[in-house]
Design a protein around this motif. Structure first.
Motif, PDB file in Angstrom:
ATOM      1  N   LEU A  74     -21.922 -79.338 -66.389  1.00 25.88           N
ATOM      2  CA  LEU A  74     -21.411 -78.641 -65.053  1.00 25.88           C
ATOM      3  C   LEU A  74     -22.354 -79.041 -63.927  1.00 25.88           C
ATOM      4  O   LEU A  74     -21.799 -79.024 -62.802  1.00 25.88           O
ATOM      5  N   ARG A  75     -23.884 -79.206 -64.177  1.00 26.06           N
ATOM      6  CA  ARG A  75     -24.527 -79.465 -63.105  1.00 26.06           C
ATOM      7  C   ARG A  75     -24.927 -78.231 -62.210  1.00 26.06           C
ATOM      8  O   ARG A  75     -26.166 -77.872 -62.252  1.00 26.06           O
ATOM      9  N   GLU A  76     -23.894 -77.981 -61.516  1.00 27.95           N
ATOM     10  CA  GLU A  76     -24.007 -76.658 -60.557  1.00 27.95           C
ATOM     11  C   GLU A  76     -22.735 -76.290 -60.451  1.00 27.95           C
ATOM     12  O   GLU A  76     -21.654 -76.687 -60.512  1.00 27.95           O
ATOM     13  N   ILE A  77     -22.683 -74.850 -60.089  1.00 25.20           N
ATOM     14  CA  ILE A  77     -21.502 -74.107 -59.671  1.00 25.20           C
ATOM     15  C   ILE A  77     -21.678 -73.409 -58.339  1.00 25.20           C
ATOM     16  O   ILE A  77     -22.680 -73.129 -57.867  1.00 25.20           O
ATOM     17  N   ARG A  78     -20.394 -73.395 -57.501  1.00 27.64           N
ATOM     18  CA  ARG A  78     -20.482 -73.030 -56.187  1.00 27.64           C
ATOM     19  C   ARG A  78     -19.588 -71.668 -56.413  1.00 27.64           C
ATOM     20  O   ARG A  78     -18.407 -71.894 -56.855  1.00 27.64           O
ATOM     21  N   ILE A  79     -20.272 -70.529 -55.795  1.00 28.69           N
ATOM     22  CA  ILE A  79     -19.627 -69.278 -55.615  1.00 28.69           C
ATOM     23  C   ILE A  79     -19.584 -68.948 -54.434  1.00 28.69           C
ATOM     24  O   ILE A  79     -20.699 -68.476 -54.072  1.00 28.69           O
ATOM     25  N   CYS A  80     -18.488 -68.626 -53.658  1.00 27.15           N
ATOM     26  CA  CYS A  80     -18.509 -68.070 -52.288  1.00 27.15           C
ATOM     27  C   CYS A  80     -19.622 -68.927 -51.369  1.00 27.15           C
ATOM     28  O   CYS A  80     -19.888 -68.319 -50.639  1.00 27.15           O
ATOM     29  N   GLY A  81     -19.587 -70.369 -51.336  1.00 30.10           N
ATOM     30  CA  GLY A  81     -20.463 -70.903 -50.753  1.00 30.10           C
ATOM     31  C   GLY A  81     -21.757 -71.007 -51.242  1.00 30.10           C
ATOM     32  O   GLY A  81     -22.597 -71.745 -50.629  1.00 30.10           O
ATOM     33  N   PHE A  82     -22.076 -70.111 -52.207  1.00 28.81           N
ATOM     34  CA  PHE A  82     -23.472 -70.275 -52.630  1.00 28.81           C
ATOM     35  C   PHE A  82     -23.590 -71.119 -53.870  1.00 28.81           C
ATOM     36  O   PHE A  82     -22.729 -71.045 -54.812  1.00 28.81           O
ATOM     37  N   VAL A  83     -24.592 -72.204 -53.888  1.00 26.41           N
ATOM     38  CA  VAL A  83     -24.622 -73.095 -54.950  1.00 26.41           C
ATOM     39  C   VAL A  83     -25.772 -72.564 -56.164  1.00 26.41           C
ATOM     40  O   VAL A  83     -26.792 -72.275 -55.613  1.00 26.41           O
ATOM     41  N   ILE A  84     -25.271 -72.844 -57.431  1.00 23.95           N
ATOM     42  CA  ILE A  84     -26.236 -72.265 -58.214  1.00 23.95           C
ATOM     43  C   ILE A  84     -26.643 -73.768 -58.888  1.00 23.95           C
ATOM     44  O   ILE A  84     -25.831 -74.271 -59.664  1.00 23.95           O
TER      45      ILE A  84
END
Length: 155
Positions: free
Chosen positions: A66-76
């Motif tokens: 997955l590397r990173e996930i975007r939630i409502c413009g916030f990047v994890i």
């Protein structure tokens, strides 16, 4: 007395048979998920893709995929570490009254997003697969197995 003993023995026989069948199905689903995750990790060139076969540690290759996930413009970023830490943090928060309800809801939403993100990278039916996976959880390993050879759709 003889009939009661036979009924008890029959009950244990049926229960034992059901237990063996349940364990075989669970082992089969585990192998489907692990192999599917392993193949996805291999195809995305994740180091140590064999970790997909170790329970709990298999979150590491999943996070690398997955590397990173975007939630409502916030990047994890660094999902491999977030996925390893999330169950531990949830377990600690679940011990605190009232916060355990909030933590359970947040944990459920987080894993729904993770599931959707995985399916969205490799399938055009990500939303349907995510909903079915949460309604009928035994479909999740089957879906991971089915997308193991799909080409990357979205980065």
């Amino acid at each position: 007395m003889y009939m009661i003993e036979n009924s008890i023995l029959g009950f244990f026989a049926v229960s034992g048979f059901a237990l063996v069948i349940s364990l075989l199905v669970a082992a089969g689903l585990y192998l489907l998920f692990s192999y599917g995750l392993y193949r996805l990790a291999e195809r995305t060139r994740v180091d140590h893709s064999w970790l997909a076969f170790i329970p709990y540690v298999q979150y590491y290759p999943l996070g690398k995929i997955l590397r990173e996930i975007r939630i409502c413009g916030f990047v994890i970023p660094h999902m491999e570490w977030v996925l390893l830490a999330a169950p531990l943090v949830y377990s600690l928060l679940a011990l605190i009254p009232f916060i355990n309800v909030i933590a359970s809801i947040a944990y459920f939403i987080f894993y729904a997003i993770v599931t959707y993100s995985l399916f969205n990278k490799y399938s055009r039916y990500a939303l349907v697969m995510t909903i079915v996976s949460f309604i009928l959880p035994f479909f999740f390993p089957i879906f991971v197995f089915t997308i193991r050879n799909n080409t990357l759709i979205k980065k």
